[in-house]
Motif scaffolding. Structure first.
Motif, PDB file in Angstrom:
ATOM      1  N   LEU A   5      69.139  93.648  20.810  1.00 36.05           N
ATOM      2  CA  LEU A   5      67.897  92.899  20.964  1.00 36.05           C
ATOM      3  C   LEU A   5      67.066  93.515  22.075  1.00 36.05           C
ATOM      4  N   ALA A   8      64.062  90.681  24.866  1.00 36.11           N
ATOM      5  CA  ALA A   8      64.766  89.398  24.953  1.00 36.11           C
ATOM      6  C   ALA A   8      64.127  88.436  25.937  1.00 36.11           C
ATOM      7  N   GLY A  13      61.591  86.516  22.173  1.00 31.31           N
ATOM      8  CA  GLY A  13      62.999  86.677  22.508  1.00 31.31           C
ATOM      9  C   GLY A  13      63.614  85.430  23.090  1.00 31.31           C
ATOM     10  N   LEU A  17      66.766  83.897  20.733  1.00 29.88           N
ATOM     11  CA  LEU A  17      68.177  84.045  21.071  1.00 29.88           C
ATOM     12  C   LEU A  17      68.953  82.726  21.017  1.00 29.88           C
ATOM     13  N   VAL A  31      75.718  89.903  20.700  1.00 31.62           N
ATOM     14  CA  VAL A  31      74.392  90.429  21.022  1.00 31.62           C
ATOM     15  C   VAL A  31      74.470  91.301  22.265  1.00 31.62           C
ATOM     16  N   ALA A  33      71.593  92.761  24.791  1.00 32.65           N
ATOM     17  CA  ALA A  33      70.166  92.720  25.108  1.00 32.65           C
ATOM     18  C   ALA A  33      69.838  93.883  26.041  1.00 32.65           C
ATOM     19  N   LEU A  70      67.027  94.340  16.437  1.00 26.58           N
ATOM     20  CA  LEU A  70      65.793  93.557  16.408  1.00 26.58           C
ATOM     21  C   LEU A  70      64.929  94.071  17.549  1.00 26.58           C
TER      22      LEU A  70
END
Length: 326
Positions: A5, A8, A13, A17, A31, A33, A70
């Motif tokens: 990600l 974030a 973000g 999340l 995840v 980040a 993402l």
């Protein structure tokens, strides 16, 4: 599954999340980040890597074991960073991702600045097949280039990519301050580019609502999306075969008509109207493809957008702050 990600700590973000972690479909996902200037907290399912997208080693480390990306990080109107971070960073991510043995899907959050939002007259609904036309500035240029880069990696290497193209993203009381004539105005256009200082002061003192008119003299129509609806679109696209190699407009089904905004606020709050002539163009982003392919539909329409903005009570610990120039 492991999701990388970026962005974030941004508006999307921060909303994405928690919802992602709570969604049953993603309960077995972790995840990582990638953060730079601001950080988020770690947890059992979330790890944080600090570094810049412009650094090949950082990008390579961030993608280790990652199945899905993402990508939401952006540099806005920052000419000193635009090439090194936005363009080089996108290139480094795509190169590392296509070479990764675990890579499955790359999701990009794009923007309607790639089709010029109100700067260009399309004369018809803007679909995913409409030509890209950036408005002036380096940010819009990067969003065009990002879309094109992902599209070409899909063609060149068969990469499984997906672009969700969003217009101006609203949350909390954003829309209220986007309509403000005071120094607390959020976003643009800058009123000083359109009307004189005396008019601005008069409209601010009366809490007037701008009824912008487009280049033809008709009420301006502009596209928005609430962050809740964008987050739901992201969740719908992630790991969804129907999103494969797709570009999707993610927006309110009807563009916001400034005459409808003024009429609603006049009727419900008794606010006066300020007519503002502009050189801009009314456009409509067409979200039919996303509704058909992703099974997604926006829930926040114009009246809901207004009500959420005017009813929002901002906590003193959550002041309005713009984290980026432009």
């Amino acid at each position: 599954m492991r999701l990388l990600l970026t962005g974030a700590t941004g508006k999307v973000g921060q909303n994405f999340l928690p919802r992602f972690l709570q969604r049953e479909r993603f309960r077995d996902w972790s995840v990582v980040a990638l953060c730079n200037n601001r950080m988020i907290g770690e947890s059992a399912r979330v790890s944080v890597l600090k570094g810049s997208l412009s650094d090949p080693a950082t990008v390579a480390a961030s993608l280790d074991g990652v199945t899905h990306v993402l990508h939401m990080a952006a540099v806005k109107e920052s000419p000193a960073l635009v090439i090194d971070v936005a363009i080089k960073g996108m290139f480094l991510m795509l190169e590392a991702f296509r070479a990764s043995p675990t890579a499955e899907q790359f999701v990009l959050i794009g923007g309607d600045c790639s089709v010029g939002h109100i700067f260009h007259d399309y004369g018809a609904p803007i679909t995913e097949a409409s030509p890209r036309k950036a408005y002036p500035g380096c940010y819009a240029l990067t969003k065009v280039l990002e879309e094109v880069m992902l599209e070409q990696y899909q063609i060149q290497y068969g990469l499984n990519g997906c672009t969700l193209r969003a217009p101006w993203i609203m949350e909390k009381d954003d829309f209220r301050f986007a309509l403000s004539f005071g120094p607390d105005q959020f976003g643009g256009p800058l009123w000083s580019d359109l009307i004189g200082a005396d008019e601005i002061a008069r409209y601010a003192a009366s809490d007037a609502v701008p009824l912008m008119r487009d280049a033809t003299g008709a009420p301006l129509r502009r596209n928005f999306v609430h962050v809740d609806d964008l987050v739901e679109a992201i969740l719908a696209a992630l790991d969804n075969p129907a999103a494969s190699r797709g570009l999707f407009n993610i927006c309110m089904t009807d563009a916001a008509d400034y005459s409808a905004v003024a009429a609603y606020l006049g009727r419900t709050r008794g606010l006066p109207v300020a007519e503002v002539a502009t050189p801009f163009h009314s456009n409509l982003l067409d979200n039919a493809k996303a509704r058909l392919r992703l099974g997604w539909a926006p829930k926040v329409d114009l009246e809901a957008l207004i009500e959420r903005a005017w009813n929002y009570q901002r906590d003193p610990s959550d002041p309005r702050k713009i984290w980026y120039p432009g």
